[in-house]
Design an enzyme around this catalytic site. Structure first.
Site, PDB file in Angstrom:
ATOM      1  N   ASN A   1      -1.842  -4.627   1.767  1.00  0.00           N
ATOM      2  CA  ASN A   1      -2.224  -3.514   2.634  1.00  0.00           C
ATOM      3  C   ASN A   1      -3.453  -3.891   3.461  1.00  0.00           C
ATOM      4  O   ASN A   1      -3.502  -3.661   4.666  1.00  0.00           O
ATOM      5  CB  ASN A   1      -2.512  -2.287   1.766  1.00  0.00           C
TER       6      ASN A   1
ATOM      7  N   ASP B   1       7.098   8.535   0.670  1.00  0.00           N
ATOM      8  CA  ASP B   1       5.852   8.165  -0.011  1.00  0.00           C
ATOM      9  C   ASP B   1       5.195   9.388  -0.677  1.00  0.00           C
ATOM     10  O   ASP B   1       4.143   9.850  -0.250  1.00  0.00           O
ATOM     11  CB  ASP B   1       4.904   7.506   1.000  1.00  0.00           C
TER      12      ASP B   1
ATOM     13  N   HIS C   1       2.198   5.765  -3.115  1.00  0.00           N
ATOM     14  CA  HIS C   1       1.291   4.601  -3.189  1.00  0.00           C
ATOM     15  C   HIS C   1      -0.061   4.975  -3.793  1.00  0.00           C
ATOM     16  O   HIS C   1      -0.790   4.082  -4.221  1.00  0.00           O
ATOM     17  CB  HIS C   1       1.181   3.879  -1.837  1.00  0.00           C
TER      18      HIS C   1
ATOM     19  N   GLY D   1      -7.901   6.672   2.393  1.00  0.00           N
ATOM     20  CA  GLY D   1      -8.578   7.720   1.624  1.00  0.00           C
ATOM     21  C   GLY D   1      -7.941   9.067   1.946  1.00  0.00           C
ATOM     22  O   GLY D   1      -7.874   9.963   1.115  1.00  0.00           O
ATOM     23  N   ASN D   2      -7.439   9.164   3.203  1.00  0.00           N
ATOM     24  CA  ASN D   2      -6.666  10.340   3.588  1.00  0.00           C
ATOM     25  C   ASN D   2      -5.262  10.284   2.992  1.00  0.00           C
ATOM     26  O   ASN D   2      -4.538  11.282   3.023  1.00  0.00           O
ATOM     27  CB  ASN D   2      -6.507  10.419   5.110  1.00  0.00           C
ATOM     28  N   SER D   3      -4.850   9.141   2.488  1.00  0.00           N
ATOM     29  CA  SER D   3      -3.514   9.029   1.912  1.00  0.00           C
ATOM     30  C   SER D   3      -3.286  10.143   0.912  1.00  0.00           C
ATOM     31  O   SER D   3      -4.135  10.386   0.059  1.00  0.00           O
ATOM     32  CB  SER D   3      -3.353   7.684   1.201  1.00  0.00           C
TER      33      SER D   3
ATOM     34  N   PHE E   1       0.533   9.570   4.950  1.00  0.00           N
ATOM     35  CA  PHE E   1       0.515   8.384   4.088  1.00  0.00           C
ATOM     36  C   PHE E   1       0.163   7.096   4.807  1.00  0.00           C
ATOM     37  O   PHE E   1      -0.016   6.055   4.177  1.00  0.00           O
ATOM     38  CB  PHE E   1       1.830   8.220   3.317  1.00  0.00           C
ATOM     39  N   ASP E   2       0.019   7.145   6.129  1.00  0.00           N
ATOM     40  CA  ASP E   2      -0.272   5.884   6.818  1.00  0.00           C
ATOM     41  C   ASP E   2      -0.709   6.175   8.243  1.00  0.00           C
ATOM     42  O   ASP E   2      -0.739   7.328   8.686  1.00  0.00           O
ATOM     43  CB  ASP E   2       0.983   4.995   6.821  1.00  0.00           C
TER      44      ASP E   2
ATOM     45  N   ASN F   1       5.012  -1.314   6.211  1.00  0.00           N
ATOM     46  CA  ASN F   1       3.668  -0.735   6.031  1.00  0.00           C
ATOM     47  C   ASN F   1       2.894  -0.819   7.341  1.00  0.00           C
ATOM     48  O   ASN F   1       2.951  -1.830   8.028  1.00  0.00           O
ATOM     49  CB  ASN F   1       2.950  -1.493   4.906  1.00  0.00           C
ATOM     50  N   TRP F   2       2.169   0.246   7.681  1.00  0.00           N
ATOM     51  CA  TRP F   2       1.381   0.368   8.921  1.00  0.00           C
ATOM     52  C   TRP F   2       2.267   0.388  10.164  1.00  0.00           C
ATOM     53  O   TRP F   2       1.798   0.058  11.255  1.00  0.00           O
ATOM     54  CB  TRP F   2       0.378  -0.783   9.076  1.00  0.00           C
TER      55      TRP F   2
HETATM   56  N1  ARG Z   1      -0.976   1.630   4.650  1.00  0.00           N
HETATM   57  C1  ARG Z   1      -1.155   2.613   3.627  1.00  0.00           C
HETATM   58  C2  ARG Z   1      -2.609   3.022   3.535  1.00  0.00           C
HETATM   59  O1  ARG Z   1      -3.492   2.241   3.803  1.00  0.00           O
HETATM   60  C3  ARG Z   1      -0.768   2.124   2.273  1.00  0.00           C
HETATM   61  C4  ARG Z   1       0.658   1.848   2.087  1.00  0.00           C
HETATM   62  C5  ARG Z   1       0.942   1.193   0.768  1.00  0.00           C
HETATM   63  N2  ARG Z   1       2.272   0.624   0.773  1.00  0.00           N
HETATM   64  C6  ARG Z   1       2.531  -0.699   0.695  1.00  0.00           C
HETATM   65  N3  ARG Z   1       3.784  -1.087   0.836  1.00  0.00           N
HETATM   66  N4  ARG Z   1       1.600  -1.605   0.468  1.00  0.00           N
HETATM   67  O2  ARG Z   1      -2.910   4.121   3.113  1.00  0.00           O
END
Ligand code: ARG
Length: 721
Positions: A325, A219, A82, A651-653, A669-670, A210-211
């Site tokens: 998101n 990811d 992502h 931002g840590n993603s 990633f989340d 997501n989340w």
């Molecule tokens: N929740 C994740 C974050 O904020 C982003 C995931 C993006 N994926 C999605 N299906 N929108 O880092």
């Protein structure tokens, strides 16, 4: 009740024995919390982590909005799918849909240039400059004078730091202005997409999952950083060569197991842990509900306008992903707040600190606290208008016109006096944004966005309206109306030439006079709005200037209060490099429910429906059903995702998850849904970071996508060749 108490004890950002999990630590703070790190199980000297010139810190890099790491001596970079989404989207079309199908470069020559604004930032040094910045301040200054004084010091420090070339330097503000640090980063401008799995892997579960934990998303994606033949950063060129990083992360294919120590190094964007109770109350009563409403509307508009138009849909895929998101994040905050009574908790905590402050001669802190009250009242007065102005940013015609005209205005000044964002150092980024618009713009969608946002601007209560917008819409009529706006926009889109890349580049090189003489409707609109925008900016900066008096004073009291109890404080996230550590473990989200720390391949089969976003590829299903997992097998399957009680945020993603020896065992990633409100008030029982297990990453590369040369490049021997 128990939960409330726990939250309260941890609110101060305290490293205590029982809960070492909360805290986004600046590298230089690590030696001070050495004992906590050791108790948690770290197996390297915490002092090594404080040294940015050594492994592993010099292998962890920033993309500006996400974190990434070097994983080979040839500049190979791993991050989240992502995080690479923008580059994958940029290289996709309805005919060649890399988002859907994935991408793997078989040779260096096949690697694809990312979007023009893509960068890799390698942090080289972080130096405290609080004294230099604060020497410019005195108590007599107005808000605007304070803002200007700080801004001038920062610009001078940045200019000096960037003078040798090839570096991006920035001053980061900590605790709202109690401390300033100058960060020096090598800026790599040629970054290419190497490998991304199909969305059915990289975004498995999509916005539904997501989340959410339990999760089954691959990811991850790979880039490569390139530099000129002389080893220095250079613009994209065929002559460039892979960058040789000073170090790269060592993969540990054995991964982690429940109860293991884990840490994350990365660039968390923003948290609000030290906001005062009324700021939390406003977030709950106004900010999140209103953002949910407006983001929902934007998503609906984009959906309506791209129906049956595959190419237009791809152009907005990145915006749609980030709007979705955000939407779920906002709701997650509200749901989280409802569970913990955040306002009551914050109020109780504040009272305690204020009481302590009165008893300990902390008048400045108390003044600061009162000053913040005054600022909040001011921001409330124009918050609807300000949110709408922010949403105008989704219109490519508006942002292009604004950037072109503003740049021309700023270019009339000496560089150090130009507004930040429009200095010489910012021009390549502005140019990149103008160029990549071709792949991110559709006139029909843009028109609908402008109609919505401008339409709501002219409908605001009188005190919040912008006279120039009203006038532009109304023309010769007495009052602006939605019908007049529609008529304006009907003429606007066929006439404006800013939708053409060459035209934007022409204006990029033009001066202010030429832009002011143009009759392009987008430039006419921005010319009408600019005086108001500049006035609003001046007012905002005045508030920001006053905030740098109040917030640091209040923070100094909070820090003194914590220190009186022998505790260390970390600063709210501000996109600067941080370290967080904890333990791999599941959690109990609700009564009688208990989540494990790992998911595995069986969950993919369970979730697979054949319909997006749960449509695993035939190739992957076959590989799972074959039951051959080679060295990646654990109990007859492969671990897919994991959770750990690590303190991260957006931002840590893409951040590396490291084991006790600082080896790469996963990618963050989340966060779980139950963690979201921890951005404001940390809840140790429910806060979990979600990561991709290194074994899943390797198995997908090896058994599904055949990315064998990349595995070898990372020092892993393929098992499925
Ligand atoms: N929740 C994740 C974050 O904020 C982003 C995931 C993006 N994926 C999605 N299906 N929108 O880092």
């Amino acid at each position: 009740m128990t939960r409330l108490k726990l939250s309260f004890a941890l609110l101060m950002g305290v490293a205590t024995h029982a809960f070492a999990v909360e805290g986004m630590w600046q590298p230089h703070q690590l030696p001070a919390i050495e004992a906590d790190l050791q108790r948690a199980g770290i197996d390297v000297d915490p002092k090594e982590l404080a040294d940015l010139t050594r492994y592993p810190m010099n292998a962890v890099i920033s993309l500006g909005f996400c974190t990434a790491s070097f994983v080979s001596p040839m500049g190979l970079v791993v991050t989240n799918h992502h995080c690479a989404y923008g580059s994958i989207q940029f290289n996709s079309s309805a005919e060649r849909n890399l988002l859907r199908d994935g991408f793997l470069a078989r040779t260096l020559g096949e690697e694809l240039a990312g979007e023009p604004t893509l960068r890799v930032y390698v942090t080289e040094s972080i130096t405290e400059v609080s004294d230099q910045v604060m020497a410019a301040l005195n108590p007599e200054q107005s808000g605007n004078e304070r803002y200007a004084a700080i801004d001038a010091r920062e610009k001078a420090l940045v200019a000096e730091c960037e003078a040798p070339g090839g570096y991006r330097c920035d001053v980061y503000v900590f605790h709202g202005g109690a401390q300033y640090f100058l960060v020096k980063q090598m800026e790599i401008r040629d970054v290419r997409l190497v490998y991304a799995p199909a969305s059915a892997i990289g975004d498995f579960g999509g916005d539904v999952d997501n989340w959410i934990w339990p999760r089954h998303t691959g990811d991850f994606a790979f880039y490569r950083a390139y530099v000129g033949p002389d080893g220095k950063p250079a613009d994209f060129s065929q002559a460039n060569v892979p960058y040789r990083p000073k170090s790269h992360l060592k993969l540990q294919p054995a991964g982690l197991k429940p109860g293991d120590f884990a840490m994350i190094v990365g660039y968390p964007g923003r948290t609000n842990r030290y906001r005062w109770s009324a700021e939390v109350a406003d977030a709950i009563s106004w900010q999140y509900p209103r953002q949910i409403e407006r983001h929902g509307r934007l998503l609906a508009l984009i959906d309506e306008q791209t129906q049956g138009r595959a190419d237009a849909a791809i152009k907005y895929a990145s915006s749609v992903a980030s709007l979705n998101n955000g939407l779920k994040n906002f709701q997650g905050n509200l749901d989280g707040f409802a569970k913990i009574d955040a306002v009551a908790t914050k109020t109780a905590e504040e009272r305690q600190i204020l009481k302590w402050a009165k008893a300990h001669d902390q008048a400045a802190g108390i003044d600061g606290f009162n000053g913040l009250k005054e600022l909040l009242a001011e921001t409330r007065a124009t918050r609807d208008r300000d949110l709408l102005l922010q949403l105008l940013g989704y219109s490519g015609m508006y942002t292009s016109a604004r950037d072109l005209y503003r740049l021309a205005i700023e270019r009339e000044k000496p560089d150090v006096e130009r507004e930040s964002g429009y200095q010489v150092r910012d021009e390549p980024r502005l140019q990149g944004r103008l160029l990549q618009l071709d792949r991110r713009f559709d006139p029909q969608v843009d028109r609908a966005l402008l109609q919505y946002v401008l339409g709501d601007l002219i409908a605001l209560p009188a005190e919040q309206r912008i006279a120039a917008v009203d006038r532009w819409v109304a023309g010769d009529a007495a009052e602006p109306t939605p019908e007049l706006l529609a008529a304006r926009l009907d003429a606007f889109y066929p006439q404006t030439r800013l939708s053409v890349s060459e035209e934007r580049m022409k204006w990029f090189k033009s001066d202010r006079k030429a832009i002011e003489a143009s009759d392009d409707p987008a430039l006419v609109l921005i010319r009408a709005l600019m005086p108001s925008l500049l006035e609003i900016e001046r007012q905002t900066q005045d508030r920001q200037g006053r905030e740098t008096r109040y917030r640091p004073a209040w923070m100094a009291t909070r820090i003194a209060y914590a220190e009186a109890q022998g505790k260390q404080i970390y600063a709210d996230a501000n996109s600067s490099l941080r370290v967080t550590f904890g333990t791999v473990q599941g959690y109990g989200p609700s009564d009688a429910v208990s989540y494990k720390a790992f998911t595995d391949l069986n969950g993919i089969l369970e979730k697979h429906t054949g319909t997006d976003p749960f449509d695993a590829t035939a190739k992957q299903l076959e590989a799972i059903r074959a039951g051959e997992f080679g060295p990646y097998a654990v109990d007859g399957t492969v671990p897919v995702n994991l959770v750990a009680d690590l303190d991260i945020t957006g931002g840590n993603s893409g951040s590396p998850i490291l084991n006790a020896r600082a080896e790469l065992v996963g990618l963050a990633f989340d966060m779980s849904y139950e963690s979201i409100a921890s951005g404001w008030l940390f809840n140790p029982a429910l806060t979990r970071a979600i990561g991709v297990d290194v074994r899943y990453l390797l198995w997908v590369m090896d058994a599904v996508d055949g990315a064998h040369p990349l595995l070898e490049e990372m020092g892993v021997k393929p098992a499925f060749e």
